[in-house]
Design an enzyme around this catalytic site. Structure first.
Site, short mmCIF file in Angstrom:
data_model
loop_
_atom_site.label_atom_id
_atom_site.label_comp_id
_atom_site.label_asym_id
_atom_site.label_seq_id
_atom_site.Cartn_x
_atom_site.Cartn_y
_atom_site.Cartn_z
N LYS A 90 0.85 -1.20 0.00
CA LYS A 90 0.00 0.00 0.00
C LYS A 90 0.88 1.25 0.00
CE LYS A 90 -0.38 -0.39 5.05
NZ LYS A 90 -1.20 -0.98 6.13
N TYR A 94 15.24 30.04 10.67
CA TYR A 94 14.02 30.65 11.19
C TYR A 94 13.89 30.41 12.69
CZ TYR A 94 12.40 31.09 6.36
OH TYR A 94 12.27 31.41 5.04
N MET A 109 11.77 24.96 4.20
CA MET A 109 11.02 24.26 3.15
C MET A 109 11.94 23.50 2.21
SD MET A 109 8.31 25.79 0.38
CE MET A 109 7.11 26.34 1.58
N ARG A 127 -10.90 -0.93 14.65
CA ARG A 127 -10.77 -0.12 13.44
C ARG A 127 -11.69 -0.76 12.40
NH1 ARG A 127 -4.67 0.79 11.30
NH2 ARG A 127 -5.13 -1.28 10.55
#
Ligand code: PLP
Length: 358
Positions: A35, A254, A302, A130
């Site tokens: 998957k 940052y 980023m 689930r």
């Protein structure tokens, strides 16, 4: 020049990890779980690596169709079954085996004529809460499925919540007991074990296992992949594209989260959170610089991150940086970002160049 960042898939590592899974549970057949684009490694590469598996298992219908186009002829299991009645036509066309976990899916099967009856997998909810039928319904649903013209055969499965831990939580033994009780007397094949159960719960016996993350060299629990004999199937690699010399008191990136306490050199690496590197990784997260361990500094941007060049005084622009892969387990990086290797593997961004090696 392309951007130096690349995610490399190692086919031979995936082959070796599949062999390890098969060896862990002798005699069991294997659903190799593919998957999420084979946990981010590429579906076609995984298909090649898992040639020796007895079946492939996933949740995406378009990807299952792709496996058939690519020539996969062995069984394919759809682990969430059909989402809509219209999916049944795809199940029949591509000979896919759905997991049946909800009454609504039984109804879909009952009302839909199929020319080629399906092999189905009845999922029992033994504590994960689930997907799956309650244990008390297992026998009734089993017999209902067996009697449907659209069903060729029924096998049984459940999924463990805590196969990677011992004790404290709702445990494997309780789930196994619930499963055994629910399915007593039903004549069907059984599949139980994910990677954690395959590696750490050797007492479990099923006809099939369903390993996923271990095939990609990820550790399913606290033990390291290396100690479990697994090989990393992905290397995320880039290069230093700039350097800076800091004075004591200078900060990096940052938020100025890292502040140098003495003069030091740092390298700026072409890899950021828009590539799938976790933004929550903080100062101290390990990184390999020309194969030597060093650390991330400050906040991940980023497109870039900063690393400490101190361990290699000659390091400069062009030096190779491994974000995870051989010598740096993905799970170790994940732990520094408060996540798991699974999430990092699956999260490589579309813009990252991909390579495959045998
Ligand atoms: C994803 C999945 C697996 C594989 O789990 P791993 O922890 O990656 O080994 C097995 N069974 C089911 C039902 C799954 O959804």
């Amino acid at each position: 020049m392309p951007r130096p960042l690349v995610a490399i898939t190692h086919v031979s590592a995936m082959q070796a990890n599949l062999a390890a899974a098969r060896k862990a549970v002798p005699g069991a057949r294997t659903w190799a779980v593919v998957k999420a684009d084979a946990y981010g490694h590429g579906l076609s590469h995984a298909m090649r690596a898992f040639e020796a598996a007895d079946g492939l298992s996933l949740v995406e219908f378009d990807r299952a169709a792709r496996l058939r186009e690519l020539g996969w002829q062995k069984p394919i299991m759809m682990m969430q079954g059909m989402y809509d009645v219209s999916d049944i036509e795809h199940l029949a066309r591509d000979d896919l085996q759905p997991v049946i976990h909800h009454a609504e899916q039984c109804r879909m099967l009952e009302i839909t004529p199929i020319n080629r009856p399906l092999v189905v997998h009845l999922k029992i909810n033994t504590g994960m809460n689930r997907l799956g039928f309650m244990p008390s319904q297992a026998s009734e649903i089993y017999h209902r499925l067996v009697s449907m013209p659209s069903v060729r055969s029924v096998s049984l499965m459940t999924h463990f919540a805590n196969a990677d831990s011992n004790g404290t939580m709702p445990d494997v033994a309780a789930q196994i007991a619930a499963f055994a009780h629910a399915t007593a007397g039903l004549d069907a094949e059984v599949s139980l074990s994910n990677s954690a159960a395959t590696l750490l719960q050797r007492q479990i016996r099923g006809d099939w296992i369903r390993p996923g993350v271990m095939l990609y060299g990820g550790a399913p629990g606290m033990q390291s992949a290396l100690s479990l004999g697994l090989q990393p199937a992905m290397t995320l690699q880039s290069r230093v594209i700039a350097t800076q010399s800091l004075r004591a008191g200078d900060s990096v990136g940052y938020g100025s989260l890292f502040i140098a306490d003495q003069p030091m050199r740092i390298g700026i690496v072409a890899c950021g959170y828009a590539d799938g590197y976790p933004r929550l990784a903080s100062t101290g997260t390990p990184v390999l610089l020309n194969g030597v361990r060093t650390r991330l500094l400050g906040r991940v941007s980023m497109d870039m991150l900063a690393i400490d060049l101190s361990p290699l005084p000659d390091a400069d622009v062009g030096c190779e940086v491994t974000l995870w892969g051989e010598g740096l387990p993905i799970d170790e990086v994940a732990a520094h970002a408060g996540t798991i290797g699974y999430e990092l593997m699956c999260g490589i961004a579309a813009r990252v160049r991909r390579e495959v090696r045998d």
